[in-house]
Design a protein around this motif. Structure first.
Motif, PDB file in Angstrom:
ATOM      1  N   ASP A  37      -8.522   5.657  -0.828  1.00  0.00           N
ATOM      2  CA  ASP A  37      -8.808   4.610   0.170  1.00  0.00           C
ATOM      3  C   ASP A  37      -9.501   3.427  -0.493  1.00  0.00           C
ATOM      4  O   ASP A  37      -9.170   2.265  -0.239  1.00  0.00           O
ATOM      5  N   ILE A  38     -10.471   3.748  -1.336  1.00  0.00           N
ATOM      6  CA  ILE A  38     -11.238   2.699  -2.021  1.00  0.00           C
ATOM      7  C   ILE A  38     -10.335   1.921  -2.975  1.00  0.00           C
ATOM      8  O   ILE A  38     -10.383   0.689  -3.011  1.00  0.00           O
ATOM      9  N   LEU A  39      -9.504   2.640  -3.727  1.00  0.00           N
ATOM     10  CA  LEU A  39      -8.572   1.968  -4.643  1.00  0.00           C
ATOM     11  C   LEU A  39      -7.664   1.006  -3.894  1.00  0.00           C
ATOM     12  O   LEU A  39      -7.415  -0.110  -4.340  1.00  0.00           O
ATOM     13  N   GLU A  40      -7.180   1.440  -2.749  1.00  0.00           N
ATOM     14  CA  GLU A  40      -6.250   0.612  -1.980  1.00  0.00           C
ATOM     15  C   GLU A  40      -6.911  -0.644  -1.445  1.00  0.00           C
ATOM     16  O   GLU A  40      -6.308  -1.705  -1.408  1.00  0.00           O
ATOM     17  N   TYR A  41      -8.185  -0.542  -1.031  1.00  0.00           N
ATOM     18  CA  TYR A  41      -8.859  -1.707  -0.464  1.00  0.00           C
ATOM     19  C   TYR A  41      -9.394  -2.650  -1.546  1.00  0.00           C
ATOM     20  O   TYR A  41      -9.204  -3.858  -1.469  1.00  0.00           O
ATOM     21  N   VAL A  42     -10.073  -2.099  -2.531  1.00  0.00           N
ATOM     22  CA  VAL A  42     -10.764  -2.926  -3.524  1.00  0.00           C
ATOM     23  C   VAL A  42      -9.822  -3.439  -4.610  1.00  0.00           C
ATOM     24  O   VAL A  42      -9.973  -4.551  -5.092  1.00  0.00           O
ATOM     25  N   TRP A  43      -8.842  -2.615  -4.965  1.00  0.00           N
ATOM     26  CA  TRP A  43      -7.866  -2.998  -5.972  1.00  0.00           C
ATOM     27  C   TRP A  43      -6.501  -3.117  -5.314  1.00  0.00           C
ATOM     28  O   TRP A  43      -6.272  -2.574  -4.240  1.00  0.00           O
ATOM     29  N   ASP A  44      -5.584  -3.781  -5.949  1.00  0.00           N
ATOM     30  CA  ASP A  44      -4.218  -3.898  -5.440  1.00  0.00           C
ATOM     31  C   ASP A  44      -3.586  -2.522  -5.371  1.00  0.00           C
ATOM     32  O   ASP A  44      -3.606  -1.769  -6.344  1.00  0.00           O
TER      33      ASP A  44
END
Length: 80
Positions: A28-35
């Motif tokens: 979830d964090i990867l998807e929001y903070v990074w592309d």
């Protein structure tokens, strides 16, 4: 006190604020903070959270950010 944050650290902290009290998975964090199309690993999240924690220690706010083993992270303003 003021704590200088890099862009990703700021985005990460912002995402935690927006999801106060909710457990966030590393993906979830990867998807929001990074592309979401970026080829990054969940270890990227762990490294950035570790750096953010060190900076939060400077203003005694690191206790708000908890690791949820095998799941992800939890930011809680009611952590005390």
């Amino acid at each position: 006190s003021t704590v200088p944050l890099k862009n990703k650290e700021f985005s990460l902290l912002q995402y935690f604020f927006m999801n106060d009290g909710k457990i966030l998975s590393r993906s979830d964090i990867l998807e929001y903070v990074w592309d979401r199309n970026a080829s990054l690993t969940t270890n990227t999240v762990d490294v950035h959270v570790s750096r953010l924690r060190k900076k939060l220690e400077l203003c005694d706010a690191d206790h708000y950010l908890r690791t949820v083993p095998c799941v992800g992270y939890l930011w809680s303003c009611d952590a005390m």
